[in-house]
Design an enzyme around this catalytic site. Structure first.
Site, short mmCIF file in Angstrom:
data_model
loop_
_atom_site.label_atom_id
_atom_site.label_comp_id
_atom_site.label_asym_id
_atom_site.label_seq_id
_atom_site.Cartn_x
_atom_site.Cartn_y
_atom_site.Cartn_z
N HIS A 67 4.28 -5.78 -13.95
CA HIS A 67 3.03 -5.99 -14.67
C HIS A 67 2.80 -7.48 -14.93
O HIS A 67 1.69 -7.97 -14.88
CB HIS A 67 3.04 -5.24 -16.01
CG HIS A 67 3.04 -3.75 -15.85
ND1 HIS A 67 2.28 -2.91 -16.60
CD2 HIS A 67 3.71 -2.95 -14.98
CE1 HIS A 67 2.48 -1.66 -16.23
NE2 HIS A 67 3.35 -1.66 -15.25
N ASP A 105 -2.69 -5.53 -20.87
CA ASP A 105 -2.05 -4.73 -19.81
C ASP A 105 -2.33 -3.24 -20.03
O ASP A 105 -2.70 -2.83 -21.13
CB ASP A 105 -0.54 -4.99 -19.86
CG ASP A 105 0.22 -4.10 -18.91
OD1 ASP A 105 0.05 -4.27 -17.69
OD2 ASP A 105 0.97 -3.21 -19.36
#
Ligand code: UDP
Length: 463
Positions: A3, A99
């Site tokens: 990520h 995120d």
């Protein structure tokens, strides 16, 4: 890392192309050595801020990674609000980007008077699934794995229930509830930025690019892949010297991502399968995990023990002329960019998938966890760039199957088919990222929105 890497690439892009500065906030709990090395390698125009540790000791030891990250995000809301307030005293803050497990931190941005975007580091198919999950769940009467019919998402290849996102495989688990919550929360974003591009999932792109009431606009801004980081450790680059000595397109790269591990039995089959195939290979070896735990290294890519001691007796000696072994972590983008690399046994993590597409390397799909299994379906049946492996009844992929698929990929007609398809996608991805290309334009629209919203059009370059 899966990520953080694309998020950092996104930050680099808005800094270099659009004149912003960026601050990346990270969890204290994920601060592995690999992550710290990566963060300290970022350009000075990108600041980093490690958020204060929060206790998760009340969670059961069995709590899934997705649950831990989601709870941590919620508990960090006050710290993020105050970090944003601090930033605002020094800069004109135009936006906040979270995120996919951090959608709750939209509340922190709101409290600091900012609007939020979602950064979705995986593909449009997974975004579509999560956006629709609250509704799918309301109509579901069994577990996904028990569904007779595959799950049909608009514009996506049908996904058998067994291959759906791993945190959705047990509806009684807390992490399932969190995923539903995130799917709802995503709708509060001002925009959703997705690290994918139209040609790899064309129908889904058409549908999601089209505005829909109650759903934020979706911008495919990828493929953003790792560029120029120094996360590749000194002394680990022998593998690149070794690749220099191999013929073009002759080497199979074998790796299971930043956190994937195999059982000892499966690791043996991989070793014997590679040996049987007779093809050249570069294998990133990790110490094996217990059965069923494919993500035991998720937060720290370093094997806890020397992984080579787990290889079958005599394997290294027997394969020394055709094989290169790397312990735990390889300079993956450099390996995939090397002209000697001709195939990739890939866990179908989305970053690795994009990296292989950007470099035109076809794959053998070996998904382990997260959304990797549904990615494997999309990559073989939709995008057409992957061969699939058949598992034995006991769930293990046997050596003969491995050797067969490796030979097919490197020398067979099937290999040719997927190689030519990945070459097309490579071309399309590069076009999209060029000035005026689809991904560049999508990003420019987001940038324009930020500049307009903050009233700072004149303070920034490019308008
Ligand atoms: N990676 C790497 N070397 C390794 C393993 C992984 O550089 O030995 C990088 C890889 O290039 C990619 C990321 O780690 O950028 C892995 O992300 P992905 O989404 O593919 O999978 P995940 O790690 O999240 O399972």
């Amino acid at each position: 890392m899966g990520h953080l890497i694309p998020l950092a690439e996104f930050a680099k892009l808005i800094v270099s192309k659009h004149g912003f500065t960026a601050t990346i906030m990270t969890f204290a709990s994920t601060a592995s050595k690999t992550q710290q090395a990566f963060l300290s390698s970022l350009p000075s125009s990108i600041s980093t801020l490690s958020l204060p540790p929060v206790s998760l000791s009340d969670l059961p030891p069995s709590a899934a990674i997705e649950t831990r990250m989601s709870v941590e995000a919620v508990r960090l809301i006050p710290s993020i609000t105050s970090a944003l307030e601090q930033l605002k005293t020094r800069h004109t803050v135009v936006g906040f980007v979270a995120d996919l497990f951090g959608a709750d931190t939209f509340d922190a941005a709101r409290d600091a008077g900012l609007r939020s975007c979602l950064f979705f580091p995986t593909n449009l198919m997974t975004l579509s699934l999560l956006l629709q999950l609250p509704e799918i769940d309301a109509n579901l009467t069994c577990e996904f794995k028990e569904l007779v019919e595959p799950v049909k998402l608009p514009g996506c290849v049908p996904i058998p229930g067994t291959e759906i996102l791993s945190p959705l495989q047990d509806r009684s688990n807390e992490c399932y509830k969190w995923m539903i919550h995130h799917g709802q929360k995503y709708r509060e974003a001002e925009a959703i930025l997705v690290n994918s591009f139209d040609e790899i999932e064309p129908e889904a792109a058409k549908i999601l690019r089209h505005p829909e009431p109650g759903r934020p606009p979706v911008y495919p801004i990828g493929p953003l892949i790792q560029t120029g980081s120094t996360v590749d450790k000194a002394g680990r680059e022998e593998c690149l010297d070794w690749l220099d000595k191999q013929p073009a397109n002759s080497v199979l790269y074998v790796s299971f991502g930043s956190g994937g591990t195999l059982t000892k039995e499966q690791m043996d089959e991989v070793a014997y399968g590679l040996e049987l195939s007779g093809q050249r290979f570069l294998w990133v070896v990790r110490s094996p995990s217990d059965a069923g735990d494919f993500s035991s290294n998720y937060y720290d890519a370093e094997s806890k023990k020397d992984p080579f001691v787990f290889l079958p007796e005599g394997f290294r000696e027997r394969t020394k002329d055709i094989g290169m072994l790397v312990s735990s972590w390889a300079p993956q983008t450099k390996v995939l960019a090397h002209k000697a690399t001709g195939g990739y046994v890939c866990h179908c993590g989305w970053n690795s998938t994009l990296e292989t597409v950007v470099h035109g390397v076809p794959i053998i799909a070996w998904p382990l966890f997260a959304e990797q299994k549904q990615n494997a379906v999309m990559l073989s049946e939709g995008a057409g760039i992957a061969l699939r492996l058949e598992k034995r009844e006991d769930g293990v992929v046997g050596r003969e199957e491995i050797a067969k698929k490796v030979k097919q990929l490197m020398e067979g007609a099937e290999g040719k088919r997927v190689r030519s398809k990945v070459a097309e996608l490579k071309e399309a991805a590069a076009e999209g990222l060029k000035e005026g290309g689809a991904a560049s334009q999508a990003l420019a629209e987001v940038v324009a929105m930020w500049k307009k919203g903050s009233g700072c059009e004149r303070d920034l370059p490019n308008g």
